[in-house]
Design an enzyme around this catalytic site. Structure first.
Site, PDB file in Angstrom:
ATOM      1  N   HIS A 122       0.967  -1.105   0.023  1.00 45.32           N
ATOM      2  CA  HIS A 122       0.118  -0.114   0.029  1.00 45.32           C
ATOM      3  C   HIS A 122       0.710   1.224   0.004  1.00 45.32           C
ATOM      4  O   HIS A 122       0.323   2.113   0.490  1.00 45.32           O
ATOM      5  CB  HIS A 122      -1.087   0.007   1.325  1.00 45.32           C
ATOM      6  N   SER A 134      14.753  22.102 -15.525  1.00 48.03           N
ATOM      7  CA  SER A 134      13.551  23.128 -15.635  1.00 48.03           C
ATOM      8  C   SER A 134      13.874  24.359 -16.358  1.00 48.03           C
ATOM      9  O   SER A 134      15.076  24.898 -15.977  1.00 48.03           O
ATOM     10  CB  SER A 134      12.528  23.206 -14.349  1.00 48.03           C
TER      11      SER A 134
END
Ligand code: ARG
Length: 494
Positions: free
Chosen positions: A192, A313
């Site tokens: 999970h 970026s």
């Protein structure tokens, strides 16, 4: 590049009448200068096709990728026709030589593809006529484009299976090297996406080796099944000429000719199997890619990806983005899209050939290109990536990851029933939470408040190193077990 034909602009300007008579990219303007009927099958047609018809009908823009396979198939066919005395030896020789000339024209980029000639099969045959004249017309004896295209496409797909199997092998080797280097490195195992139990880096890498190995076997398996030759099935019913389909099958490296001519020209399950194996493989790649995206984040810091497979970026100077991983994660979309696309094309098609089936190739070409690229990028990333051992160790110990080990110890050494041990361990976790520490940091006194039978031996079983070393069951995370699997795979792949 000419926007009409995707060929060199030079040739297009020089010879504007050469297959550039349709402008599919220009919207409403369709100019056809093609008034004569098709030279290959136009006997019963008075006029040439409408420009739109030509555009929807032609497959040359994409099926030119099967040129090498088409020539190989034609050479095998012509050789067999001569052996069977269906054409003369000299015609067969002329055909072969002509085809080899065409092959070199294709390889050196001088071959001129024509949209008016629809597809690769007719482009090559038409050029053969220009080069050798009359004997070219004898090549198509006892053959149809239906068995020809099925043969070419199978040969192409078979080659891609081989290339992908090789790509998967390289990826597995890169993973095994990572596993070997990090066989003792502990990291959190998740369920999970919550820390569950400590595992080793080597164990995690080897999990993907198993997955990619199954992918490899799926391609091998699909390859075996697809390895029957459609050539000689002719249009659908076989042929009255005394052809030898075993001969052509053998010449092309097929294990046998397909046993039913209707089936041979009408099924594309080999392409579907290829796409299905590709989709499963791409799914595996996407899961690993997702882990790399998570692991390389500032929050996890599990790995450092190399600059070679990252980008910056344009606005945020501090950023290093895992673009390659993200794109690998995304490729599964188009690959599985191709599988679903071709399943829908094939669904409900009556036997035998229908032109619908021309829509098979782009799906397979695109999926194959995407998968090859994703495999190469993943292999590069895996080879370059560096696990951050300190972060992995710290994270491995977080979230009470050794609670199961504690419960197991209570069962093994103190003889408690597992359910009781589970309960007591829960209480110990609560105690550690209250103290703001991890399980191994609790004092014996604190532990004995929860259960007075606990003794100092317990500390030999807490701690992530102890935890992973204890998991010696076959396939378990213990470094010793993982090394056994590494050795096994190295042997298989050598
Ligand atoms: N370009 C066609 C294809 O890819 C070749 C077969 C054409 N056969 C025919 N009967 N029209 O399917």
């Amino acid at each position: 590049i000419c926007t009409y034909c995707q060929q060199g602009i030079k040739r297009c300007a020089e010879n504007s009448n050469f297959g550039h008579n349709v402008a599919p990219l220009s919207g409403t303007v369709y100019m056809s200068d093609n008034n004569s009927s098709n030279a290959m099958w136009g006997g019963r047609f008075a006029s040439g096709p409408d420009a739109i018809m030509e555009s929807i009908n032609a497959s040359i823009d994409f099926d030119k990728r099967m040129a090498v396979q088409d020539i190989a198939g034609s050479i095998a066919h012509a050789t067999m026709l001569a052996k069977q005395n269906i054409i003369t030896a000299s015609d067969s020789e002329a055909i072969k030589e002509g085809l080899l000339t065409i092959l070199s024209e294709i390889e050196n980029g001088t071959f001129e593809y024509s949209k008016a000639l629809e597809d690769i099969h007719m482009n090559i045959e038409s050029r053969l006529k220009e080069i050798i004249g009359e004997p070219a017309g004898r090549l198509h004896t006892g053959r149809s484009r239906n068995d020809q295209v099925a043969t070419d496409f199978k040969l192409w797909t078979r080659d891609q299976c081989d290339a992908i199997i090789e790509g998967l092998t390289e990826l597995m080797k890169a993973l095994i090297d990572q596993a070997d280097a990090g066989a003792d490195t502990v990291m959190p195992g998740f369920t999970h996406l919550q820390v569950a139990q400590p595992v080793t880096w080597g164990h995690h890498m080897m999990a993907y080796v198993e997955m990619f190995a199954r992918d490899r076997s799926r391609f091998l398996d699909a390859r075996t099944r697809m390895n029957e030759s459609p050539l000689g099935a002719a249009a659908l019913a076989g042929t009255g000429f005394p052809i030898d389909r075993h001969d052509t099958a053998q010449a092309l490296g097929f294990s046998a000719p397909s046993a039913n001519s209707l089936d041979a020209v009408s099924d594309r399950d080999f392409a579907l199997e290829f796409l299905s194996a590709s989709s499963i493989c791409a799914t595996h790649l996407s899961r690993f890619a997702e882990e790399l995206v998570i692991w390389s984040s500032a929050q996890f810091k599990f790995v450092t990806l190399s600059d070679r497979f990252s980008t910056g970026s344009s606005i945020m100077p501090q950023k290093k983005n895992p673009d390659a991983a993200e794109l690998i994660r995304a490729k599964v979309g188009r690959i599985t899209g191709s599988l679903v696309g071709l399943l829908m094309v094939m669904k409900g098609l009556p036997l035998a050939y229908s032109k619908d089936m021309q829509e098979d190739k782009e799906q397979v070409f695109d999926a194959s290109d995407s998968l090859m690229l994703a495999l190469a990028a993943m292999t590069g990333m895996i080879s370059d990536m560096e696990p951050n051992v300190a972060s992995l160790e710290t994270a491995a110990a977080s979230g009470f990851s050794t609670a199961t080990d504690l419960a197991d110890w209570l069962v093994r050494d103190l003889g408690m029933p597992f359910r009781e041990a589970h309960h007591i361990t829960g209480a110990l976790v609560a105690k550690a939470e209250e103290k703001g520490c991890d399980l191994p940091d609790l004092s014996l006194a604190d532990m004995q408040i929860v259960n007075e039978r606990i003794n100092a031996d317990v500390f030999n079983f807490l701690g992530v190193q102890n935890s992973v070393a204890s998991r010696q069951s076959y396939g378990g995370t213990a470094p010793k077990q993982v090394r056994k699997q590494i050795a096994r795979w190295r042997k298989i792949l050598s």
